[in-house]
Motif scaffolding. Sequence first.
Motif, PDB file in Angstrom:
ATOM      1  N   LEU A 290       0.798  -1.222   0.000  1.00 34.64           N
ATOM      2  CA  LEU A 290       0.000   0.000   0.000  1.00 34.64           C
ATOM      3  C   LEU A 290       0.837   1.281   0.000  1.00 34.64           C
ATOM      4  O   LEU A 290       0.281   2.378   0.037  1.00 34.64           O
ATOM      5  CB  LEU A 290      -0.927   0.009   1.222  1.00 34.64           C
ATOM      6  N   ASN A 291       2.152   1.142  -0.044  1.00 37.53           N
ATOM      7  CA  ASN A 291       2.999   2.329  -0.074  1.00 37.53           C
ATOM      8  C   ASN A 291       2.860   3.040  -1.424  1.00 37.53           C
ATOM      9  O   ASN A 291       2.689   2.388  -2.461  1.00 37.53           O
ATOM     10  CB  ASN A 291       4.461   1.957   0.152  1.00 37.53           C
TER      11      ASN A 291
ATOM     12  N   ALA B 192      -7.671  -3.525  -9.610  1.00 33.65           N
ATOM     13  CA  ALA B 192      -8.676  -4.117  -8.727  1.00 33.65           C
ATOM     14  C   ALA B 192      -8.010  -4.826  -7.556  1.00 33.65           C
ATOM     15  O   ALA B 192      -7.096  -5.642  -7.752  1.00 33.65           O
ATOM     16  CB  ALA B 192      -9.553  -5.102  -9.499  1.00 33.65           C
ATOM     17  N   VAL B 193      -8.463  -4.517  -6.331  1.00 39.11           N
ATOM     18  CA  VAL B 193      -7.861  -5.104  -5.140  1.00 39.11           C
ATOM     19  C   VAL B 193      -8.958  -5.566  -4.191  1.00 39.11           C
ATOM     20  O   VAL B 193      -9.918  -4.833  -3.925  1.00 39.11           O
ATOM     21  CB  VAL B 193      -6.939  -4.102  -4.410  1.00 39.11           C
ATOM     22  N   LEU B 194      -8.806  -6.777  -3.683  1.00 39.79           N
ATOM     23  CA  LEU B 194      -9.719  -7.348  -2.677  1.00 39.79           C
ATOM     24  C   LEU B 194      -9.014  -7.361  -1.327  1.00 39.79           C
ATOM     25  O   LEU B 194      -7.889  -7.845  -1.215  1.00 39.79           O
ATOM     26  CB  LEU B 194     -10.092  -8.785  -3.073  1.00 39.79           C
ATOM     27  N   PHE B 195      -9.681  -6.832  -0.289  1.00 41.26           N
ATOM     28  CA  PHE B 195      -9.197  -6.939   1.078  1.00 41.26           C
ATOM     29  C   PHE B 195     -10.120  -7.897   1.819  1.00 41.26           C
ATOM     30  O   PHE B 195     -11.341  -7.721   1.811  1.00 41.26           O
ATOM     31  CB  PHE B 195      -9.203  -5.572   1.774  1.00 41.26           C
TER      32      PHE B 195
ATOM     33  N   SER C  31     -11.301  -2.558   6.609  1.00 36.16           N
ATOM     34  CA  SER C  31     -11.847  -1.235   6.313  1.00 36.16           C
ATOM     35  C   SER C  31     -10.750  -0.171   6.268  1.00 36.16           C
ATOM     36  O   SER C  31     -10.738   0.699   5.386  1.00 36.16           O
ATOM     37  CB  SER C  31     -12.890  -0.873   7.374  1.00 36.16           C
ATOM     38  N   GLU C  32      -9.818  -0.238   7.205  1.00 42.86           N
ATOM     39  CA  GLU C  32      -8.758   0.768   7.268  1.00 42.86           C
ATOM     40  C   GLU C  32      -7.876   0.716   6.029  1.00 42.86           C
ATOM     41  O   GLU C  32      -7.531   1.752   5.439  1.00 42.86           O
ATOM     42  CB  GLU C  32      -7.914   0.540   8.530  1.00 42.86           C
ATOM     43  N   ARG C  33      -7.509  -0.495   5.609  1.00 40.34           N
ATOM     44  CA  ARG C  33      -6.641  -0.621   4.434  1.00 40.34           C
ATOM     45  C   ARG C  33      -7.383  -0.275   3.147  1.00 40.34           C
ATOM     46  O   ARG C  33      -6.787   0.294   2.216  1.00 40.34           O
ATOM     47  CB  ARG C  33      -6.057  -2.028   4.371  1.00 40.34           C
ATOM     48  N   ALA C  34      -8.661  -0.607   3.073  1.00 44.08           N
ATOM     49  CA  ALA C  34      -9.455  -0.234   1.899  1.00 44.08           C
ATOM     50  C   ALA C  34      -9.530   1.286   1.774  1.00 44.08           C
ATOM     51  O   ALA C  34      -9.382   1.843   0.680  1.00 44.08           O
ATOM     52  CB  ALA C  34     -10.847  -0.839   1.989  1.00 44.08           C
TER      53      ALA C  34
ATOM     54  N   ALA D 177      -8.008   3.552  -1.235  1.00 42.11           N
ATOM     55  CA  ALA D 177      -8.925   4.423  -1.978  1.00 42.11           C
ATOM     56  C   ALA D 177      -8.371   5.848  -2.051  1.00 42.11           C
ATOM     57  O   ALA D 177      -8.384   6.485  -3.118  1.00 42.11           O
ATOM     58  CB  ALA D 177     -10.305   4.412  -1.321  1.00 42.11           C
ATOM     59  N   LYS D 178      -7.859   6.365  -0.947  1.00 35.04           N
ATOM     60  CA  LYS D 178      -7.274   7.706  -0.942  1.00 35.04           C
ATOM     61  C   LYS D 178      -6.039   7.768  -1.823  1.00 35.04           C
ATOM     62  O   LYS D 178      -5.813   8.763  -2.529  1.00 35.04           O
ATOM     63  CB  LYS D 178      -6.923   8.108   0.493  1.00 35.04           C
ATOM     64  N   LEU D 179      -5.231   6.713  -1.792  1.00 35.07           N
ATOM     65  CA  LEU D 179      -4.009   6.689  -2.596  1.00 35.07           C
ATOM     66  C   LEU D 179      -4.343   6.679  -4.086  1.00 35.07           C
ATOM     67  O   LEU D 179      -3.761   7.416  -4.886  1.00 35.07           O
ATOM     68  CB  LEU D 179      -3.167   5.464  -2.221  1.00 35.07           C
TER      69      LEU D 179
END
Length: 355
Positions: free
Chosen positions: A18-19, A27-30, A39-42, A46-48
Amino acid sequence: MSAVPMVAIKAHQAQSFLNPPGPKVPAVLFYGTDAGLVSERAAQLAKLFAKRDQGEIIRLDDADLDNDPDRLIVELQTIPMFGGSKVVRATAGRRINAASLQPLLAEGALAANLIVEAGNLKPTDAMRAMFEKSPHAAAVACYGDEAADLEGLIRETLKAHGLAITPDARDMLLARMGADRALSRGEIEKLALYAAGRGEIQAADIEAVVGDASEMAIDRTLNAAVSGDAASAMAEFSRAMAAGESAQMIILAVQRHLQRLHRIRTQIDAGASFDDAIRQQRPPVHFKQKGALGLQCRLWNSERLTAALARTAKTARSARLSSSLEEAIAEELLLYLAATARPGAPTRPLTAHRH
């Protein structure tokens, strides 16, 4: 023909994945047991994506598609009129599933970035397998924080509040963190507010503010069941599972609790007072547990406790042999205990008369 690479990101690789500038796949699945971390990583990705590709973030779930079933496909295939790339953040469910996404991932026909949040998925689950095998996607595992991850979370959160923490306080805080990222962050934020303006957090601050999240979740579950409150037992069990606790660990905790309760009840039957029986327990009974044990000693007699221990031992074996069913097996045990706890009037007074 070369094999399609598997894009399966292990839990310990997630942060580097995520860096900035972020993953190359659209497309990424968490997925995983830690809903807070999913939720935090999603949200982080999304912001990145939005910053990198100058796009807006759109949230979708099953409810959004009930009235407009094609909306997810339209959002993922439509190029924004004014440039940039949309970020569609979706929650897996009845409509947002492997079948609905497979054509898009197979063809690489995404005009937007897609982020999907899901619960714990087995390797054979269609959604997880599809994201891992597609050359246009990746799947990221999100499980309970390792100690190193929690240390980073503590350091990051306290630094934002201008606080330091002593080594012994940090060790105590780490020991009390639960398996859910969001709950852990909440406990650290609460601690930071409590210690605001002091500069440094001491061990006494941890003792005063932070409960043991893991032990408290399990204690609430087993105490509700053994006290005859089936509804609360089921609610607390669901919360514990959502926070990443193990059903087998809860079964073992129930077993240890019943063993202690049986010892106390046996000593009372032999003529000891409740207070005397409590004082003789090793390890010592925490003062917060004394009230619950008092109620349970009135509700249970030795015979029913012996039967419950036999049932619990059998349940523990069943859960080990059928790990895929361990949650259902644990629920059945909790409901049995709640039903057995209140067959009639209290069994015997807590203070027996000596003759």
